[in-house]
Scaffold this motif. Sequence first.
Motif, PDB file in Angstrom:
ATOM      1  N   VAL A 158      -9.564  -2.680   1.321  1.00 42.57           N
ATOM      2  CA  VAL A 158      -9.572  -3.473   2.562  1.00 42.57           C
ATOM      3  C   VAL A 158     -11.007  -3.735   2.996  1.00 42.57           C
ATOM      4  O   VAL A 158     -11.377  -4.858   3.367  1.00 42.57           O
ATOM      5  N   LYS A 159     -11.838  -2.714   2.954  1.00 49.70           N
ATOM      6  CA  LYS A 159     -13.236  -2.858   3.366  1.00 49.70           C
ATOM      7  C   LYS A 159     -13.993  -3.795   2.436  1.00 49.70           C
ATOM      8  O   LYS A 159     -14.824  -4.600   2.864  1.00 49.70           O
TER       9      LYS A 159
ATOM     10  N   GLU B  91      -4.345   6.507  -0.195  1.00 51.93           N
ATOM     11  CA  GLU B  91      -4.675   6.019   1.150  1.00 51.93           C
ATOM     12  C   GLU B  91      -6.151   5.630   1.235  1.00 51.93           C
ATOM     13  O   GLU B  91      -6.500   4.564   1.754  1.00 51.93           O
ATOM     14  N   LYS B  92      -7.028   6.516   0.726  1.00 54.14           N
ATOM     15  CA  LYS B  92      -8.465   6.220   0.764  1.00 54.14           C
ATOM     16  C   LYS B  92      -8.805   5.030  -0.140  1.00 54.14           C
ATOM     17  O   LYS B  92      -9.689   4.230   0.175  1.00 54.14           O
ATOM     18  N   ARG B  93      -8.100   4.943  -1.276  1.00 60.51           N
ATOM     19  CA  ARG B  93      -8.336   3.808  -2.171  1.00 60.51           C
ATOM     20  C   ARG B  93      -7.985   2.504  -1.479  1.00 60.51           C
ATOM     21  O   ARG B  93      -8.725   1.520  -1.563  1.00 60.51           O
ATOM     22  N   TRP B  94      -6.866   2.487  -0.767  1.00 59.82           N
ATOM     23  CA  TRP B  94      -6.433   1.275  -0.060  1.00 59.82           C
ATOM     24  C   TRP B  94      -7.464   0.879   1.001  1.00 59.82           C
ATOM     25  O   TRP B  94      -7.798  -0.288   1.148  1.00 59.82           O
ATOM     26  N   GLU B  95      -7.971   1.876   1.721  1.00 60.30           N
ATOM     27  CA  GLU B  95      -8.995   1.614   2.738  1.00 60.30           C
ATOM     28  C   GLU B  95     -10.247   1.005   2.106  1.00 60.30           C
ATOM     29  O   GLU B  95     -10.873   0.105   2.679  1.00 60.30           O
ATOM     30  N   ALA B  96     -10.612   1.497   0.929  1.00 59.07           N
ATOM     31  CA  ALA B  96     -11.790   0.963   0.240  1.00 59.07           C
ATOM     32  C   ALA B  96     -11.598  -0.496  -0.151  1.00 59.07           C
ATOM     33  O   ALA B  96     -12.518  -1.320  -0.018  1.00 59.07           O
TER      34      ALA B  96
ATOM     35  N   GLY C 216       0.803  -1.206   0.000  1.00 59.34           N
ATOM     36  CA  GLY C 216       0.000   0.000   0.000  1.00 59.34           C
ATOM     37  C   GLY C 216       0.838   1.259   0.000  1.00 59.34           C
ATOM     38  O   GLY C 216       2.072   1.210  -0.075  1.00 59.34           O
TER      39      GLY C 216
ATOM     40  N   ALA D  78      -2.665  -4.615   6.459  1.00 61.89           N
ATOM     41  CA  ALA D  78      -3.749  -3.652   6.620  1.00 61.89           C
ATOM     42  C   ALA D  78      -5.094  -4.341   6.798  1.00 61.89           C
ATOM     43  O   ALA D  78      -6.003  -3.807   7.432  1.00 61.89           O
ATOM     44  N   SER D  79      -5.216  -5.529   6.262  1.00 57.43           N
ATOM     45  CA  SER D  79      -6.476  -6.263   6.319  1.00 57.43           C
ATOM     46  C   SER D  79      -6.429  -7.310   7.424  1.00 57.43           C
ATOM     47  O   SER D  79      -5.432  -7.455   8.129  1.00 57.43           O
TER      48      SER D  79
END
Length: 548
Positions: free
Chosen positions: A499-500, A492-497, A351, A360-361
Amino acid sequence: MKKRSYALFLVLLLAMSTFLAACGGGGKENGDGENGSGKSDNILNLTETQDIPSMDSVLATDAVSFNTLNSTMEGLYRMGENDEAVDGIAEGEPEVSGDGKTWTFKLRDAKWSNGDPVTANDFVFAWRKALTPDTAAEYAYIMYDLKNAKAVNEGKMKPEELGVKAIDDKTLEVQLENAVPYFKELVTFGTFLPQNEKFVTEQGKKFGLEADTTLYNGPFTLAEWKHEDKFVMKKNPEYWDAEAVKLEQIDTKIVKDTQTDVNLFESGDVDQIKLSSEFVDKYKENEGFFTVKESSVFFLRLNQESNEILKNVDARKAIAKGFDKKGITDVLLNNGSVEANFFVPEEFAKGPDGKDFREASGEYLKTDIKEAQKHWKAAKKGLGQDKITLELLNYDDDLARKTGEFIKEQLETNLDGLTVNIKQQPFKQKLDLETKMNYEMSLAGWGADYLDPMTYLDMYVTGGAHNQQGFSNAEYDKLIQDAKTTLLLEPEKRWEALVKAEKILLEDEAAIAPIYQRSRAYLKNPRLEGVLFHKVGADQSYKWAEFK
């Protein structure tokens, strides 16, 4: 797993293998300019468990086809060492516009195996063909980063409106919907290969089905193809980088069980084989033994579209948690494979913070028999059934058979009232049944097409070409769409998306039942060098292989 009468046979086999090894099989030097297999120094002998389903690059969907295409074809770039894109038909770096949406590639002087020049139009033709609705290419979606690609694939725009244009014979211009930082690596994938329009048109429906109904522009040509028996690739004298290709020929025999593979290696008839668990301990000290951790993740597809049982989320969670993954990795495989409580693999994508996606996950759907039984009880109550039968679609090779039998025994033992019937099919027929959604559960595997978690996660958007099980979740769809568009410039926001999205797919919905991330144990002629193993696209590259 059901017991089989293997004991005496294995004792006899191991005794014979020991004798053959003492005679130097699979690695002998004979002083006559031959390699360790006793064959010509310029001929590499391999085996494959399945025949090639298709040599049409826009229709190929499987590892065997993509591996063969990687040796016989070449796109703008190809995968080199460390999975970095190196020059192919494109020469040097592309010119990229300031907004990252227009890429211009300069093509080198290269030829097809019939002597025709490889031109920019060969790419335009192939890419339009892949996205034309009538082609029904399963991998069309991988091109959706191209401008208007999705609309063309859905029949809403004409193929001529696709964002790809031949400025001249040696200049290809590509327009994207959004800036895609990994686009250079993406075009190494098989669906982006060129095709010679005149030749394809002449062959019609026969194109890609036989050695002589396919045209080649890569390091090798497919010179012979005896279906379900063997295929032979020979060095392509028309290839632009032929001087780098040391091998004159690659012979691949179709062998469905490791037992035969080992015998062929020991007798000096093949140079590299994959080892199943029962042979790992025997050969792990051999000079030619090595393992490769891959990005391929194996899992159970659970068809929610046509099966009432599998529409029930408790039933899916019970199946996903109800079998011993470690028993599969440590006993059946015994090759470094790890149990998968995830879909995006370990040691694959990093990431914005430089950390692996798995850091992260989380871990999802871990083996938990008590939890599985609770979910199973709830499922039976909700369904109003006490006895349930499900069919498991499976490959017909040796390892897949053993894995299927193990999962069947585990689920029938741990989930009261469940019967699992196994349906084994040859590789091509199994893929066809999945595509037609004519199955209930299926043992499946997925390897990465490019170095990003999206190569796994966008499989399961509603109506996706490889979402061959009817899974649909609106929140999941939005997360994937945002990660492909509006969040591309917000890493950063893309990575969070992403993971979710994985959490929804597994923990919330149990859309699939992950089993293991594959490693493979190999045994090779010690003199064989230069074979590259990849985590994305084709499994191996033989362009630079040679016998030292």
